[in-house]
Write an enzyme that holds these catalytic residues in place. Structure first.
Site, PDB file in Angstrom:
ATOM      1  N   ASP A 161      -8.443  -8.384  12.107  1.00 36.59           N
ATOM      2  CA  ASP A 161      -7.031  -8.628  11.856  1.00 36.59           C
ATOM      3  C   ASP A 161      -6.882 -10.067  11.376  1.00 36.59           C
ATOM      4  OD1 ASP A 161      -4.342  -9.592  12.374  1.00 36.59           O
ATOM      5  OD2 ASP A 161      -3.995  -7.761  13.522  1.00 36.59           O
ATOM      6  N   ASP A 179      -3.619 -10.917  -0.209  1.00 37.72           N
ATOM      7  CA  ASP A 179      -3.719  -9.776  -1.122  1.00 37.72           C
ATOM      8  C   ASP A 179      -3.660  -8.498  -0.303  1.00 37.72           C
ATOM      9  OD1 ASP A 179      -4.169  -8.020  -3.166  1.00 37.72           O
ATOM     10  OD2 ASP A 179      -6.258  -8.590  -3.498  1.00 37.72           O
TER      11      ASP A 179
END
Length: 324
Positions: A161, A179
């Site tokens: 994460d 992104d």
């Protein structure tokens, strides 16, 4: 007429990744991402895929993949060339005076990583993506996108994460590129569009640090994400530069942002950008140059008006969803 691949995505930016998922699953026919799509019809005579109905009223969209099973990937590659060369990577990288340490949030197919590594100053590129399987399949199936970037000795991959990683690390980076997919309710990305997340990012930036991110569509009737993201960034960074580009594989004009602790890329002269490209980037760019750099920050009047009037701040407890 026979078609080798049909791809249906619930995300307006998701066509290439959906094709990857279909290939990874070994599906020769239809791959479907459930979510915003209410119905879909494949017209066997025309070869058109009809996608319709999401909570934001996107309406019907038509995507023709034709007989060539590689067409979707080529469409995606063409679009990604523009996203990565202009809107996401190079403006941010050139805004920093000497980017050595770069952090990429997401970017599973490796195209963003590929463009980062074209910069001669880069010593380390750390890419953190939550989905190890997607990265593995992209390494296998999309070599034309990553072009060996995963094997570059400057590359470091972690499957975590990204928000938690940035919260827990004490490292700092010169450029952070985000992104990721759009913020969808119960999806993995919506907490990466909040004021709290941007504050975490700011703390992990070096003094001259720069970030770049995708900010949703800038189509005429759908500026909610774009304007809210820009306004939220402005609560955290002293320099926020909204931008846009035409991305063929997204089928919509797409929004981006470059935010900085110090330097403003909108002030760069065209000839200065061209010199930076020549001095710092390996190879030849197909899309981005000094004129394109300046054009990307020139927004239509209605978009500027929307940004001026925007008041929403995206927060963890008041997140923004592209659709529910």
């Amino acid at each position: 007429r026979a078609f080798d691949v049909f791809a249906l995505s619930s995300s307006r930016e998701g066509l290439p990744r959906t094709v990857v998922q279909a290939m990874a699953a070994g599906l020769p026919g239809v791959a479907t991402d459930v979510g915003a799509v209410s119905d879909a019809v494949v017209d066997g005579e025309t070869g058109w895929l009809v996608q319709s109905g999401d909570a934001q009223g996107l309406g019907e969209r038509l995507i023709r993949l034709a007989e060539d099973p590689d067409l979707a990937c080529r469409m995606g590659e063409q679009g990604r060339a523009r996203v990565d060369e202009f809107s996401l990577v190079h403006p941010a990288m050139l805004t920093h005076p000497e980017p050595r340490r770069v952090f990429i949030v997401g970017g599973g197919e490796g195209a963003t990583l590929r463009e980062v590594l074209r910069h001669r100053t880069v010593e380390r590129a750390l890419m953190v993506d939550i989905d190890e399987e997607v990265v593995a399949r992209c390494r296998e199936l999309l070599p034309e996108w990553h072009q060996g970037a995963f094997e570059d000795p400057r590359t470091e991959l972690r499957y975590l994460d990204a928000r938690r990683y940035l919260e827990e690390t004490s490292e700092t980076f010169d450029v952070i590129i985000i992104d990721i997919s759009e913020p969808i309710e119960e999806g993995p990305a919506y907490l990466l569009f909040t004021k709290e997340f941007y504050e975490i990012v700011r703390e992990r930036l070096a003094p001259a640090g720069v970030i770049a991110l995708q900010a949703g569509t800038v189509s005429l009737n759908d500026l909610d994400c774009y304007s809210a993201i820009q306004h939220t960034l402005a609560q955290v960074f002293p320099v926020v530069c909204p931008a846009w580009a035409s991305v063929p594989s997204f089928a919509l004009p797409w929004g981006f942002s470059v935010a900085s602790k110090q330097r403003d890329p909108r002030l760069f002269l065209s000839e200065d950008v061209d010199k930076l490209i020549a001095d710092r980037i390996r190879g030849t760019l197909r899309y981005y140059d000094g004129i394109t750099h300046q054009a990307g920050f020139l927004l239509p009047k209605h978009t500027r008006a929307r940004l001026t009037n925007e008041t929403r701040v995206i927060e963890d407890n008041h997140p923004l969803f592209a659709w529910s």
